[in-house]
Design a protein around this motif. Sequence first.
Motif, PDB file in Angstrom:
ATOM      1  N   CYS A 142     -12.024  24.185   8.607  1.00 12.31           N
ATOM      2  CA  CYS A 142     -13.082  25.157   8.353  1.00 12.31           C
ATOM      3  C   CYS A 142     -13.472  25.820   9.669  1.00 12.31           C
ATOM      4  O   CYS A 142     -13.061  25.376  10.745  1.00 12.31           O
ATOM      5  CB  CYS A 142     -14.306  24.476   7.730  1.00 12.31           C
ATOM      6  SG  CYS A 142     -15.045  23.224   8.814  1.00 12.31           S
ATOM      7  N   PHE A 143     -14.258  26.881   9.563  1.00  9.36           N
ATOM      8  CA  PHE A 143     -14.856  27.485  10.749  1.00  9.36           C
ATOM      9  C   PHE A 143     -16.264  26.903  10.906  1.00  9.36           C
ATOM     10  O   PHE A 143     -17.000  26.798   9.932  1.00  9.36           O
ATOM     11  CB  PHE A 143     -14.933  29.009  10.604  1.00  9.36           C
ATOM     12  CG  PHE A 143     -13.596  29.684  10.542  1.00  9.36           C
ATOM     13  CD1 PHE A 143     -12.729  29.633  11.619  1.00  9.36           C
ATOM     14  CD2 PHE A 143     -13.202  30.353   9.400  1.00  9.36           C
ATOM     15  CE1 PHE A 143     -11.484  30.251  11.567  1.00  9.36           C
ATOM     16  CE2 PHE A 143     -11.962  30.967   9.326  1.00  9.36           C
ATOM     17  CZ  PHE A 143     -11.096  30.921  10.410  1.00  9.36           C
ATOM     18  N   PRO A 144     -16.652  26.513  12.128  1.00  8.38           N
ATOM     19  CA  PRO A 144     -17.974  25.910  12.315  1.00  8.38           C
ATOM     20  C   PRO A 144     -19.095  26.897  12.008  1.00  8.38           C
ATOM     21  O   PRO A 144     -18.887  28.121  12.014  1.00  8.38           O
ATOM     22  CB  PRO A 144     -17.960  25.513  13.797  1.00  8.38           C
ATOM     23  CG  PRO A 144     -16.970  26.440  14.429  1.00  8.38           C
ATOM     24  CD  PRO A 144     -15.910  26.662  13.401  1.00  8.38           C
ATOM     25  N   THR A 145     -20.263  26.365  11.768  1.00  9.90           N
ATOM     26  CA  THR A 145     -21.400  27.188  11.334  1.00  9.90           C
ATOM     27  C   THR A 145     -21.701  28.338  12.294  1.00  9.90           C
ATOM     28  O   THR A 145     -21.914  29.473  11.866  1.00  9.90           O
ATOM     29  CB  THR A 145     -22.653  26.307  11.179  1.00  9.90           C
ATOM     30  OG1 THR A 145     -22.370  25.248  10.271  1.00  9.90           O
ATOM     31  CG2 THR A 145     -23.822  27.119  10.650  1.00  9.90           C
ATOM     32  N   SER A 146     -21.728  28.054  13.586  1.00  6.08           N
ATOM     33  CA  SER A 146     -22.109  29.097  14.552  1.00  6.08           C
ATOM     34  C   SER A 146     -21.114  30.247  14.557  1.00  6.08           C
ATOM     35  O   SER A 146     -21.503  31.423  14.541  1.00  6.08           O
ATOM     36  CB  SER A 146     -22.238  28.505  15.962  1.00  6.08           C
ATOM     37  OG  SER A 146     -21.005  27.931  16.396  1.00  6.08           O
ATOM     38  N   LEU A 147     -19.821  29.954  14.552  1.00  2.00           N
ATOM     39  CA  LEU A 147     -18.805  31.002  14.531  1.00  2.00           C
ATOM     40  C   LEU A 147     -18.834  31.740  13.198  1.00  2.00           C
ATOM     41  O   LEU A 147     -18.735  32.980  13.157  1.00  2.00           O
ATOM     42  CB  LEU A 147     -17.419  30.395  14.778  1.00  2.00           C
ATOM     43  CG  LEU A 147     -16.232  31.367  14.729  1.00  2.00           C
ATOM     44  CD1 LEU A 147     -16.394  32.487  15.750  1.00  2.00           C
ATOM     45  CD2 LEU A 147     -14.911  30.623  14.955  1.00  2.00           C
ATOM     46  N   SER A 148     -18.970  31.001  12.104  1.00  2.00           N
ATOM     47  CA  SER A 148     -19.028  31.617  10.778  1.00  2.00           C
ATOM     48  C   SER A 148     -20.187  32.599  10.689  1.00  2.00           C
ATOM     49  O   SER A 148     -20.042  33.736  10.211  1.00  2.00           O
ATOM     50  CB  SER A 148     -19.194  30.541   9.698  1.00  2.00           C
ATOM     51  OG  SER A 148     -18.100  29.658   9.679  1.00  2.00           O
ATOM     52  N   LYS A 149     -21.342  32.152  11.165  1.00  2.00           N
ATOM     53  CA  LYS A 149     -22.549  32.985  11.086  1.00  2.00           C
ATOM     54  C   LYS A 149     -22.397  34.248  11.931  1.00  2.00           C
ATOM     55  O   LYS A 149     -22.755  35.355  11.507  1.00  2.00           O
ATOM     56  CB  LYS A 149     -23.752  32.166  11.536  1.00  2.00           C
ATOM     57  CG  LYS A 149     -25.095  32.782  11.155  1.00  2.00           C
ATOM     58  CD  LYS A 149     -26.242  31.870  11.546  1.00  2.00           C
ATOM     59  CE  LYS A 149     -26.207  30.561  10.784  1.00  2.00           C
ATOM     60  NZ  LYS A 149     -26.489  30.720   9.353  1.00  2.00           N
ATOM     61  N   LEU A 150     -21.833  34.094  13.137  1.00  2.00           N
ATOM     62  CA  LEU A 150     -21.700  35.233  14.046  1.00  2.00           C
ATOM     63  C   LEU A 150     -20.709  36.263  13.503  1.00  2.00           C
ATOM     64  O   LEU A 150     -21.014  37.464  13.438  1.00  2.00           O
ATOM     65  CB  LEU A 150     -21.260  34.750  15.423  1.00  2.00           C
ATOM     66  CG  LEU A 150     -21.110  35.847  16.486  1.00  2.00           C
ATOM     67  CD1 LEU A 150     -22.470  36.474  16.784  1.00  2.00           C
ATOM     68  CD2 LEU A 150     -20.497  35.279  17.768  1.00  2.00           C
ATOM     69  N   VAL A 151     -19.521  35.826  13.093  1.00  2.00           N
ATOM     70  CA  VAL A 151     -18.507  36.782  12.650  1.00  2.00           C
ATOM     71  C   VAL A 151     -18.905  37.416  11.320  1.00  2.00           C
ATOM     72  O   VAL A 151     -18.642  38.596  11.081  1.00  2.00           O
ATOM     73  CB  VAL A 151     -17.113  36.119  12.569  1.00  2.00           C
ATOM     74  CG1 VAL A 151     -17.006  35.142  11.399  1.00  2.00           C
ATOM     75  CG2 VAL A 151     -16.015  37.185  12.472  1.00  2.00           C
TER      76      VAL A 151
END
Length: 434
Positions: free
Chosen positions: A141-150
């Motif tokens: 998965c993509f981590p929360t911080s990267l997911s939220k930013l992108v």
Amino acid sequence: TKRTTAMEWNDTSGFLALDTTFQPELPVTWNPIQHLCDQLPSRIPWIKSKNVSQQILADFRNSIEKASHDVLDAVVEYAGTSPELSLLIEPKYTIDTPSENISRILEKMLPSRQQLFAYHLSTMLVNAYAWAGGETHSPPCFPTSLSKLVCACSRIVGTQPITTHASVVLFNCKPKKAWSQILNGHDLDVLHSFTGDDDEKWFYQTTAIVELAATPAVSAIKHLCEGAIPLDPHDTAGKLNEIAAAINNMQKQLEHMQENCRPDVFYHRLRLFLSGWRDNDAVPDGIPYVGEVSQDSHVSGASAAQSTAIAILDAFLGVEYDSGHFLTRMRDFMPTKHRTMLQFVIEKSKDVRMQLSAHEQPMVTEAFQAVQSALHNFRTSHLSIVTRYIVNPSRLSKSPSSLAERGTGGTNLIAFLKSVRTSADLVTLSSNHK
């Protein structure tokens, strides 16, 4: 609701968003992700060695996660200084602020072109995170911080949270001089690359030059769609000939690809980083964006099918695709304002074609057929490029790949491209006169 600040159409540069005045810099608080993007060729483990250490891979992915978190902290801190924006944040736990709210903050925090640049940077990082260990070591998965930013950055532009044609070409190629003076790919700077190879940069530069070559065609189409009805036959024939000439130039520019982009380098080093996590056997379940429940975990990779300019050529001729067709799906990967222009052409060009059919002027019919012929030849050249850069290397490769002869967007390439070419060939003015 998706908001957008993606650049409007420009009669000189088309959909290419940057100019000589653009400075590829964000506020200093964005340095963590900007520096990472600057260093990707020397930091991505799989680029440095095909035998990737799990610890090195984990360290690299952790660095992206931390950089994304640091930037989100800065965004929330910025919002906290505004009575209006402070209502959007979770000050105690930054990571709990919804990405929709992050989008709204970024729209206030960054000028329009910096918003495009932020989208470009975040998508470079998400693809680097996905493929840093090669296709056999994709993340769960993509981590929360990267997911939220992108997801926040892509929502502003109105497209998808992945490297797209727009993010890696339209928002990544900066002219060294005025667009009207650009002659070839050497006149463009590439802001970021995954591999650092000149081959990768030339791939983006050539693709950008093809986009630039399409500009007179799209301008002529826009002129016809905005013009008064009934159309003047002489003016119309002239515009159609301009469109055909522009497509012929697109073909000429595309054929320069082989000058500085080696097929083996493209296939074995770059192609993976442009790939997505839909219709990809390496990630059959996709890659979830943690915390983004409305975001599909299956997302197609960058593809020429995401070029609004090329889609407009098809739309003008009257080529139609159903809602489930790959080319229709690729419209979701176009920036909102580009997609809006495409929809305008789809709707308005129907009246144009009906007028052309009703008048049955030989000069107009011949000019329309010249557009079809030029587009057929362009797609034939594209097929040759695909054969040279994907099909042939895949057959020579000793290492099996889940992508094999599929496109970065996930299609069965040759069959798909031939069907698209045929669809445009079969359109006639009489078939549009309903």
